[in-house]
Design an enzyme around this catalytic site. Sequence first.
Site, mmCIF file in Angstrom:
data_model
loop_
_atom_site.group_PDB
_atom_site.id
_atom_site.type_symbol
_atom_site.label_atom_id
_atom_site.label_comp_id
_atom_site.label_asym_id
_atom_site.label_seq_id
_atom_site.Cartn_x
_atom_site.Cartn_y
_atom_site.Cartn_z
ATOM 1 N N LYS A 182 1.730 -5.038 -20.261
ATOM 2 C CA LYS A 182 2.007 -5.687 -19.177
ATOM 3 C C LYS A 182 0.984 -5.017 -18.037
ATOM 4 C CE LYS A 182 3.807 -5.720 -15.596
ATOM 5 N NZ LYS A 182 3.093 -5.773 -14.214
ATOM 6 N N GLY A 199 0.443 4.300 -12.519
ATOM 7 C CA GLY A 199 0.722 3.603 -11.070
ATOM 8 C C GLY A 199 1.251 4.525 -10.018
ATOM 9 N N SER A 200 1.953 3.994 -9.183
ATOM 10 C CA SER A 200 2.638 4.627 -8.186
ATOM 11 C C SER A 200 3.758 5.670 -8.431
ATOM 12 C CB SER A 200 2.815 3.672 -7.035
ATOM 13 O OG SER A 200 4.052 2.967 -7.245
ATOM 14 N N VAL A 223 7.138 3.380 -8.402
ATOM 15 C CA VAL A 223 7.649 2.553 -9.602
ATOM 16 C C VAL A 223 7.622 3.554 -10.567
ATOM 17 C CG1 VAL A 223 6.470 0.780 -10.973
ATOM 18 C CG2 VAL A 223 6.139 0.810 -8.345
ATOM 19 N N GLY A 224 7.013 4.516 -11.095
ATOM 20 C CA GLY A 224 7.199 5.438 -12.151
ATOM 21 C C GLY A 224 8.687 6.043 -11.977
ATOM 22 N N GLU A 279 1.789 8.493 -15.547
ATOM 23 C CA GLU A 279 0.691 8.964 -14.897
ATOM 24 C C GLU A 279 0.601 8.362 -13.228
ATOM 25 O OE1 GLU A 279 -3.726 8.404 -14.045
ATOM 26 O OE2 GLU A 279 -3.407 8.350 -16.071
#
Length: 483
Positions: free
Chosen positions: A176, A228-229, A232-233, A250
């Site tokens: 995705k 990502g950020s 969001v993680g 990461e």
Amino acid sequence: MSQHLRLNFVDGLWARAESGLTRENVNPADFSDVLGEFAESGGVDADRAVDAAAAALPAWRALGPIKRAAHLTEAGRLLAERAEEVAAAITREQGKLLKEARGEVQRALAVLEFTAGQARTLGGVTVPAEDDRTFAYTFRRPIGVVGLVTPWNFPLAIPMWKVAPALLSGCTAVLKPSPLTPLTSALLVEVFQQAGLPDGVLNLVQGDVAAGEALVANPAVAGISFTGSLGVGTAIHTGGAHRLLRTQLELGGKNAVVVCDDADLDKAVDAVVHGAFGQAGQRCSATSRAVVDVRVRDRFLDLLVARVAGLRVGPGDDPASQLCPVVNTVRRDAALAAIAGAQRDGGKVLCGGGPEERPDLPEGCYVQPTVIRDVPWDSELAQEEVFGPVLAVVDADGFDDAIRIANSVKYGMSGTVFTASQARAFEAVERFEAGMLHVNRPGVGAYAHLPHVGAKASQYGPPECSPEVFDFYTEWHSACIGY
């Protein structure tokens, strides 16, 4: 561009999103250049992809790593043949300079080469048994279906360094990617399709939040690898915690280059220009802070500003361009807001500071390369990620103060020191709270066979790249056999 590249890829077939919804993909260097309408998927699409991956899992797992590696090797051969095509696509939809895009393709090829080579070492160990006539050993098994959620800043390399080890491990996958870079991910999947990968082993679901949330919620998904950020993680990790979802995260970075009073300033400036303004600062390992000893600060700034002020901003496909646009208007506005906030906190803009506007530039997401001095170490610009061509210069009173400032942020992706002292170099490596460390060289990136890993809020779970990546995609087992 083939129309099928605008679609999802599920169980060996290119297909529209169930809803029929699409999202426009626009060149950040030229808003008039529309690459096309790409699938905007939802939970139904993600679940279908997971079903396909689950159905393909037993046969793929049984194939064994050496035969699985043959598909990776063939994909590498095909990608090398299409390198210019893929690099042009990266530049057109992400915005980076063509030479940077070509470098990204080479990084993806290096990851494929390294990962395929791990096929003959992906095993366990034999150990002494406590009992007579007993054979004891360890081995790995793939964890199952994995969701690979990837960002827009490296739309080929980061998906590749998730896809390749996932497949070699015997996992099947649903990729995705970011909705900002759908074409590059479709080209990656097409390469694996052409390499003869069995149907359902690698699936592609284009889209945004709805598709990602469905992957996290689907009980057939054993793990999510995300880049990502931090926000969001964290949501992915907490969203799957109730079912013990395995995660590899990461996250962000606020990376410092420490410039000591004995540093080679010319080399330090070269590294900072490359680290802060390469790819317009849109890297998790980008140099976003220069922590400079006050004894050499003014000389360092004179050299740095002369270089940065001369950088030519322009489209990535223009050979004269030295700094690309940022990826979209959201990132452009965030960079400009960060500059304004730094000025309110007492920072002084030495060059740049606004949007790049020239008669020869098409309408796009151009931000001037910006250097800001007198940035307080605890101010927002010195603590929070910008992901744009904005460098904060923070004063330090000696080596100990510089290391304190470098470690003052919640992130810990990359740390760099410039010094002529061997003792300081080793001490900096020891004391930096960062996953990737550099001495007297640019502080961005790592090799395909070294762990790409952060510390503190920059990383959760095993590293990416390197042999250690297989600790995410596989689980250990032990066996004792009496005879």
